[in-house]
Design a protein around this motif. Structure first.
Motif, short mmCIF file in Angstrom:
data_model
loop_
_atom_site.label_atom_id
_atom_site.label_comp_id
_atom_site.label_asym_id
_atom_site.label_seq_id
_atom_site.Cartn_x
_atom_site.Cartn_y
_atom_site.Cartn_z
N TYR A 7 17.28 -49.98 -9.76
CA TYR A 7 17.73 -51.15 -9.01
C TYR A 7 19.23 -51.03 -8.83
N LEU A 8 19.65 -50.65 -7.62
CA LEU A 8 21.04 -50.34 -7.34
C LEU A 8 21.52 -51.07 -6.10
N GLN A 9 22.69 -51.64 -6.19
CA GLN A 9 23.34 -52.30 -5.06
C GLN A 9 22.42 -53.33 -4.41
N GLY A 10 21.70 -54.07 -5.26
CA GLY A 10 20.89 -55.17 -4.78
C GLY A 10 19.55 -54.79 -4.21
N ALA A 11 19.08 -53.55 -4.42
CA ALA A 11 17.81 -53.12 -3.85
C ALA A 11 17.14 -52.11 -4.77
N TRP A 12 15.80 -52.03 -4.68
CA TRP A 12 15.06 -51.02 -5.43
C TRP A 12 15.12 -49.70 -4.68
N TRP A 13 15.27 -48.62 -5.46
CA TRP A 13 15.43 -47.29 -4.88
C TRP A 13 14.74 -46.27 -5.77
N ALA A 14 14.08 -45.29 -5.17
CA ALA A 14 13.47 -44.19 -5.93
C ALA A 14 13.61 -42.91 -5.12
N PRO A 15 13.83 -41.78 -5.79
CA PRO A 15 13.97 -40.50 -5.07
C PRO A 15 12.61 -39.93 -4.70
N ASP A 16 12.62 -39.04 -3.75
CA ASP A 16 11.39 -38.34 -3.39
C ASP A 16 11.13 -37.14 -4.29
N ALA A 17 12.12 -36.72 -5.05
CA ALA A 17 12.01 -35.52 -5.88
C ALA A 17 10.98 -35.71 -7.00
N VAL A 18 10.40 -34.61 -7.42
CA VAL A 18 9.48 -34.64 -8.56
C VAL A 18 10.29 -34.89 -9.83
N GLY A 19 9.86 -35.87 -10.62
CA GLY A 19 10.61 -36.23 -11.80
C GLY A 19 10.02 -35.66 -13.07
N VAL A 20 10.67 -35.96 -14.17
CA VAL A 20 10.20 -35.56 -15.50
C VAL A 20 9.06 -36.49 -15.91
N PRO A 21 7.90 -35.94 -16.34
CA PRO A 21 6.80 -36.82 -16.72
C PRO A 21 7.07 -37.55 -18.02
N VAL A 22 6.64 -38.80 -18.09
CA VAL A 22 6.71 -39.62 -19.30
C VAL A 22 5.27 -39.98 -19.66
N ARG A 23 4.91 -39.78 -20.94
CA ARG A 23 3.51 -39.89 -21.34
C ARG A 23 3.26 -41.07 -22.27
N ASP A 24 2.02 -41.54 -22.24
CA ASP A 24 1.56 -42.56 -23.16
C ASP A 24 1.63 -41.99 -24.57
N ALA A 25 2.27 -42.71 -25.49
CA ALA A 25 2.49 -42.18 -26.82
C ALA A 25 1.21 -41.98 -27.62
N SER A 26 0.16 -42.74 -27.28
CA SER A 26 -1.08 -42.66 -28.04
C SER A 26 -2.07 -41.67 -27.47
N THR A 27 -2.10 -41.53 -26.13
CA THR A 27 -3.12 -40.70 -25.49
C THR A 27 -2.57 -39.43 -24.85
N GLY A 28 -1.29 -39.37 -24.61
CA GLY A 28 -0.69 -38.24 -23.92
C GLY A 28 -0.82 -38.31 -22.42
N GLU A 29 -1.45 -39.35 -21.91
CA GLU A 29 -1.62 -39.51 -20.46
C GLU A 29 -0.27 -39.76 -19.80
N THR A 30 -0.06 -39.14 -18.63
CA THR A 30 1.20 -39.35 -17.90
C THR A 30 1.26 -40.78 -17.38
N VAL A 31 2.32 -41.46 -17.73
CA VAL A 31 2.52 -42.86 -17.33
C VAL A 31 3.35 -42.95 -16.06
N ALA A 32 4.38 -42.12 -15.98
CA ALA A 32 5.30 -42.18 -14.85
C ALA A 32 6.13 -40.91 -14.82
N GLU A 33 6.94 -40.78 -13.77
CA GLU A 33 7.93 -39.72 -13.69
C GLU A 33 9.31 -40.34 -13.57
N VAL A 34 10.30 -39.58 -14.00
CA VAL A 34 11.66 -40.13 -14.07
C VAL A 34 12.63 -39.17 -13.40
N SER A 35 13.37 -39.69 -12.43
CA SER A 35 14.42 -38.91 -11.77
C SER A 35 15.36 -39.87 -11.07
N VAL A 36 16.62 -39.49 -11.00
CA VAL A 36 17.58 -40.26 -10.20
C VAL A 36 18.33 -39.32 -9.26
#
Length: 687
Positions: A7-36
């Motif tokens: 959330y930058l400069q009053g608006a939501w923003w996300a890149p198109d690039a492939v991000g680093v996967p973040v996983r569910d701590a209990s199951t290992g399932e990918t929850v989201a990707e992270v990149s700026v």
């Protein structure tokens, strides 16, 4: 899988690039990707310094405090959805309450303290004035004003909501906009909280921005106007602290880092005492809450040598009875997973180092544990990050590893001592910590330990039978008290009530005449003009009353009969008011003198306007000092001046602080104090 948005400069923003996967701590399932990748970080900083600064500057402390309260109430209604997101980090519902409810509680606290302890203005007067000239025409006064930049917070993974809100609340109350940079493993929880905050529409534009991912060049764009609050490892803190913009550019940096916190069991707290039981409960709590992933967890249990075995037995029994490790979404689970498999591997490495240095595992195991799965069954979860609570024992109390290696998980080491002085020395070997506990009901032990360890810690807890139920606990920072610590703990300081607000402000010494200081600060200073004309100031509502409005009384003589009557009616027959010979022998009095409280009472009669009017109540005196004794035959007069006016945003009245000075017939100051009244904002007449 989409990237977690920023959330930058009053608006939501996300890149198109492939991000680093973040996983569910209990199951290992990918929850989201992270990149700026491609985020406009310089633009976000400039947006905070301009749009955010203007928006926050248009509000007073009280108005900002009310927004914190409103935001806390709003987020209370969205806790359940935040709990659901938080469960993916391995956090149980109890863990999530500590994080989410704890963060909301910080907002409530600063919303309350801001209105009670700060003026309804944008400037804070710090302490009394310094008189810099003989005639009082030149004064110095320290004041606090908000920093003109941005507060950047770089947070750890373990408290994505509390860690954000405990830094945001004092910055916002000070009037400084915030940019949040959460840790990658739990960034999606912080994003969910920020999304709720944005959707509330409560905060002014530019007050809060979110960078959802690595931003290694963030400090490159900061300068002396800005400050950075960091929570995480000591190595990262040291790297950031060495940044040229911190070393040479004046960026203010606060670190809260690694900490081998100790809990000392007093020699009186033997098995069977309430203190021993409270200590065991505290140690197990700190082992298991957030799977031990707390900067305030107990890493070193320092206990009398004779109590090492009883303590290990008691902790082992309580863990077996109370702790169920598993997926936090499964019923009955009391301890969840570590935040990631990578974090688990890090903890196992550190435990291995502790074992190699002489630590013996006396409870738990490093093997992959059987855990309760989300469907309620029991089994292995190799894709999860589960670890049993682990307790080690060091036979060598001075083993360096025990006091220098932190396994940031459900791990603690038991260390024996023979004397209280030795326990103090062992606690100090941690090299500076956030918090320490001493469990004892012996005042001498408590005094010795606190005097010995206080300088090594930011917070200390004395745990005994009297506060065991009401205590907030070893590992729970509260917004009223300082959170931080010296040395290894980072040398920083957060929270601490209004102290943390001042961390986001500049203290400046302002010099000038009383009139000019009055104009700048909005507070009347002795020597500044008074207005003695017009209606009595007690006939003026807040809408009409002005700083410097005053009333001066005529003289009133004090007789021996008055002094005797006051002594008899009050029962205050102290010899200075009743025995001429004894009073004259006192080095402070010429003989019988009037009671100080008689003079203050008479002063009220001299300045009061008795008819119903805008002054609703007198609620106290402050800074009362008696300067010159008054003998029978002397006279007194009082001058009362409106010194400080604080309207309340939510009430039809406000506080007025009046400067009261009592003089005698020779114009010597007899007494000086502040009178505090509640005054209506408006009143039908001013007659």
């Amino acid at each position: 899988m989409s990237n977690v948005p920023s959330y930058l400069q009053g608006a939501w923003w996300a890149p198109d690039a492939v991000g680093v996967p973040v996983r569910d701590a209990s199951t290992g399932e990918t929850v989201a990707e992270v990149s700026v990748a491609g985020a406009d970080i310089p633009g976000a900083i400039e947006y905070a310094r301009t749009v955010g600064q203007v928006a926050l500057g248009s509000l007073t402390f009280h108005e900002r405090a009310l927004k914190l309260k409103e935001l806390a109430q709003y987020l209370n209604g969205r806790r359940e959805e935040l709990y659901e997101v938080s469960a993916r980090t391995g956090a149980t519902r109890g863990d999530s309450m500590v994080d989410i409810d704890g963060g909301i509680g910080v907002l409530f606290t600063f919303g309350s303290k801001g209105r009670r302890e700060l003026p309804n203005a944008n400037l804070v007067v710090d302490g009394p004035p310094e008189v810099l000239s003989k005639d009082g025409s030149f004064l110095g006064q320290h004041v606090y004003t908000r920093l003109p930049g941005v507060a950047v917070q770089i947070n750890a993974f373990n408290f994505p909501v509390w860690g954000m809100l405990e830094k945001f609340a004092p910055a916002f109350l000070a009037g400084v906009p915030t940019i949040v940079k959460p840790a990658t493993p739990t960034v999606y929880v912080a994003e969910a909280a920020v999304r709720a905050i944005v959707e509330s529409g409560i905060l002014p534009e530019g007050a809060l921005q979110l960078i959802s991912g690595p931003a290694r060049d963030l400090i490159d764009h900061l300068d002396y106007r800005d400050l950075v609050g960091f929570t995480g490892s000591a190595s990262t803190a040291n790297a950031l602290r060495a940044h040229p913009n911190v070393v040479h550019g004046g960026v203010r940096f606060t670190g809260e880092t690694d900490s081998l916190n100790a809990a000392i069991l007093g020699p009186d707290a033997v098995a069977g005492t309430p203190e021993f039981d409270a200590y065991v409960r505290s140690l197990v709590t700190e082992l298991t809450v957030k799977a031990g992933q707390k900067c305030t967890s107990i890493r070193r249990a320092i206990v009398p040598s004779a109590l090492v075995d009883p303590l290990i037995e008691a902790v082992t029994a309580r863990v077996a009875e109370r702790v169920v490790v598993g997926d936090p979404r499964a019923e009955g689970v009391t301890m969840g997973a570590l935040v990631s498999r990578e974090q688990k591997a890090e903890v196992l490495t550190r435990v291995g180092e502790l074992v190699a240095a002489g630590g013996e595992i006396v409870m738990g195991s490093l093997d992959e544990p059987e855990v309760r799965l989300a469907d309620g069954s029991t089994g292995l979860a190799p894709d999860g990050a589960f670890l049993q609570p682990v307790l080690l024992h060091f036979a060598d109390a001075l083993a360096q590893a025990a006091h220098s290696i932190e396994a940031f998980g459900p791990v603690s080491s038991v260390i024996g001592y023979d004397t209280v002085e030795e326990a103090v020395a062992l606690a100090a070997l941690g090299g500076g910590s956030l918090v320490a506990t001493v469990a004892t009901h012996d005042p001498d032990v408590a005094r010795t330990v606190i005097e010995g360890i206080a300088a090594h810690h930011g917070r200390t807890l004395i745990l005994d039978r009297d506060d065991a139920r009401s205590s907030t606990g070893h590992g729970s920072p509260v917004p009223h008290l300082v959170h931080g610590g010296p040395g290894r703990a980072g040398g920083g300081e957060e929270l601490g009530g209004i102290r943390s607000v001042f961390h986001h402000m500049q203290r400046t010494a302002v010099q000038g005449s009383p009139a000019m200081l009055t104009a700048v600060t909005g507070q009347w200073f002795a020597g500044a003009p008074r207005s003695l004309d017009g209606p009595h100031p007690f006939r003026k509502s807040l809408a009409e009353l002005r700083i410097g409005d005053a009333v001066a009384s005529p003289l009133r003589e004090v007789t021996l009969e008055d002094i005797t009557a006051f002594a008899n009616s009050t029962g205050d027959t102290f010899y200075a008011h009743t025995d001429e010979e004894a009073a004259a022998a006192n080095p402070f009095f010429p003989g019988i003198v009037a009671h100080g409280y008689l003079l203050v009472s008479w002063a009220a009669g001299l300045f009061v306007d008795p008819a119903p009017g805008p002054v609703l109540a007198n609620y106290g005196l402050e800074n009362l000092r008696f300067v010159t004794p008054v003998s029978p035959g002397d006279s007194i007069r009082v001058t009362l001046t409106a010194k400080k006016i604080t309207p309340r945003e939510t009430d039809e009245y406000g506080e007025v602080c009046w400067d009261a000075i009592i003089h005698n017939q020779d114009d010597e100051i007899v007494a000086a104090y502040d009178v505090l009244t509640l005054v209506a904002k408006t009143w039908p007449t001013t007659a």
